[in-house]
Design an enzyme around this catalytic site. Structure first.
Site, PDB file in Angstrom:
ATOM      1  N   ILE A   1      28.056   6.785  93.912  1.00 36.41           N
ATOM      2  CA  ILE A   1      28.155   5.623  94.784  1.00 36.41           C
ATOM      3  C   ILE A   1      27.853   4.341  94.019  1.00 36.41           C
ATOM      4  O   ILE A   1      28.535   3.322  94.191  1.00 36.41           O
ATOM      5  CB  ILE A   1      27.200   5.769  95.985  1.00 36.41           C
ATOM      6  CG1 ILE A   1      27.651   6.922  96.885  1.00 36.41           C
ATOM      7  CG2 ILE A   1      27.130   4.472  96.787  1.00 36.41           C
ATOM      8  CD1 ILE A   1      26.670   7.251  98.006  1.00 36.41           C
TER       9      ILE A   1
ATOM     10  N   VAL B   1      28.904  12.659 100.213  1.00 35.30           N
ATOM     11  CA  VAL B   1      29.758  11.881  99.313  1.00 35.30           C
ATOM     12  C   VAL B   1      29.937  12.707  98.050  1.00 35.30           C
ATOM     13  O   VAL B   1      28.965  13.271  97.528  1.00 35.30           O
ATOM     14  CB  VAL B   1      29.134  10.512  98.981  1.00 35.30           C
ATOM     15  CG1 VAL B   1      30.077   9.699  98.093  1.00 35.30           C
ATOM     16  CG2 VAL B   1      28.811   9.737 100.263  1.00 35.30           C
TER      17      VAL B   1
ATOM     18  N   TYR C   1      13.305  14.552 100.965  1.00 35.49           N
ATOM     19  CA  TYR C   1      14.440  13.629 100.999  1.00 35.49           C
ATOM     20  C   TYR C   1      14.569  12.982 102.374  1.00 35.49           C
ATOM     21  O   TYR C   1      14.676  11.752 102.495  1.00 35.49           O
ATOM     22  CB  TYR C   1      15.721  14.383 100.648  1.00 35.49           C
ATOM     23  CG  TYR C   1      16.963  13.530 100.622  1.00 35.49           C
ATOM     24  CD1 TYR C   1      17.205  12.664  99.566  1.00 35.49           C
ATOM     25  CD2 TYR C   1      17.894  13.601 101.656  1.00 35.49           C
ATOM     26  CE1 TYR C   1      18.355  11.874  99.537  1.00 35.49           C
ATOM     27  CE2 TYR C   1      19.040  12.825 101.644  1.00 35.49           C
ATOM     28  CZ  TYR C   1      19.265  11.965 100.578  1.00 35.49           C
ATOM     29  OH  TYR C   1      20.401  11.179 100.559  1.00 35.49           O
TER      30      TYR C   1
ATOM     31  N   LYS D   1      13.935   9.034 103.061  1.00 38.90           N
ATOM     32  CA  LYS D   1      15.094   8.238 103.457  1.00 38.90           C
ATOM     33  C   LYS D   1      14.870   7.562 104.805  1.00 38.90           C
ATOM     34  O   LYS D   1      15.365   6.454 105.044  1.00 38.90           O
ATOM     35  CB  LYS D   1      16.356   9.098 103.470  1.00 38.90           C
ATOM     36  CG  LYS D   1      16.881   9.415 102.071  1.00 38.90           C
ATOM     37  CD  LYS D   1      17.272   8.152 101.312  1.00 38.90           C
ATOM     38  CE  LYS D   1      17.941   8.442  99.983  1.00 38.90           C
ATOM     39  NZ  LYS D   1      18.390   7.225  99.284  1.00 38.90           N
TER      40      LYS D   1
ATOM     41  N   ASP E   1      20.959   2.043  85.264  1.00 32.84           N
ATOM     42  CA  ASP E   1      20.809   3.489  85.421  1.00 32.84           C
ATOM     43  C   ASP E   1      19.734   3.950  84.454  1.00 32.84           C
ATOM     44  O   ASP E   1      19.530   3.330  83.395  1.00 32.84           O
ATOM     45  CB  ASP E   1      22.131   4.211  85.125  1.00 32.84           C
ATOM     46  CG  ASP E   1      22.171   5.614  85.744  1.00 32.84           C
ATOM     47  OD1 ASP E   1      22.690   5.737  86.870  1.00 32.84           O
ATOM     48  OD2 ASP E   1      21.680   6.559  85.101  1.00 32.84           O
TER      49      ASP E   1
END
Length: 254
Positions: free
Chosen positions: A19, A178, A145, A149, A38
């Site tokens: 993404i 994704v 996670y 999130k 990154d």
């Protein structure tokens, strides 16, 4: 072209692939000046060279000042995209929980601490948080996670309600599956829940830019998530029962 991002100084974290790379490419194509961040320096450099951007590798929590300098002193748009797909239950090691919290939530907080003073002084700035549909709903097999999130979504929501009258715009991107390395890392749970409706990273970028043009906070690359979110709020026991059926189906395949 989206006028709001033309010649804007944009930072995208976690942009060596997936993404983040799709967002960086789209911002560059729309005429923005882009910093590609990154942890993997080689990946950051490769994407930056491809799109005519600047690579600033390193920990997303600590690169705001360097990225600002690279853009000539001003960041207009910050995409907090770096994240960890931390699996496990309540029994996951505390180090897993701590790292998920640090990357998925505190990196956003630290970036905002660096960005907000200048944005509030000049009365403009745009914070883009790549959350996940798990931040609105949940994800089986991934307690660290899902919980963090939810935290990332809550922080983006708080930023928006607190500073929107002072010119700060916030977008929370909440996709389901994704097609990225992160999806591959979700294993059998992702195969069951996310793979069937997975989209390409470029579709996420398209959804964000539609949201920027419409000045929308909540970005749903999978529109059906809105219905799930409404059901969760209106009929929580019904929603939890449905999710538990998915949990049982997953357990039967393991």
């Amino acid at each position: 072209m989206v006028e709001a991002v033309q010649d804007a100084g944009v930072v995208v974290t976690g942009a060596g692939g997936g993404i983040g790379a799709a967002l960086a490419r789209r911002f560059a194509a729309e005429g923005a000046r882009v910093v590609v961040n990154d942890l993997d320096a080689a990946k950051a450099k490769a994407v930056a060279e491809e799109i005519g951007a600047i690579a600033v590798p390193g920990d997303a929590s600590a690169i705001v000042a360097e990225a600002r300098d690279a853009l000539g002193g001003t960041i207009d748009v910050y995409c907090a995209n770096a994240g960890l797909p931390s699996a496990g239950s309540e029994s996951a090691d505390e180090k897993v929980w701590a790292l998920a919290w640090d990357v998925n939530v505190m990196a956003h907080v630290r970036a905002a601490q660096e960005l907000l003073p200048a944005w509030l002084e000049r009365g403009s700035g745009r914070f883009v948080s790549t959350v996940s549909a798990a931040g609105l709903l949940t994800m089986i097999g991934a307690a660290p996670y899902s919980v963090t999130k939810h935290g990332a979504y809550a922080f983006a929501e708080w930023l928006s309600l607190t500073y929107r009258h002072r010119g700060v715009k916030v977008h929370a991107i909440c996709p389901q599956g994704v097609r990225t390395d992160m999806l591959d890392a979700t294993g059998s749970a992702g195969d069951l829940v996310l793979q069937p409706t997975a989209i390409e990273p470029e579709a996420v970028a398209d959804a964000l830019f539609a949201g920027i043009e419409e000045d929308r906070f909540l970005i749903l690359p999978h529109p059906e998530v809105a219905g799930y979110y409404q059901l969760r709020a209106a009929e929580p026991d019904h929603w939890l029962t449905n999710m538990n059926h998915i949990q049982q189906k997953w357990e039967a395949t393991r």
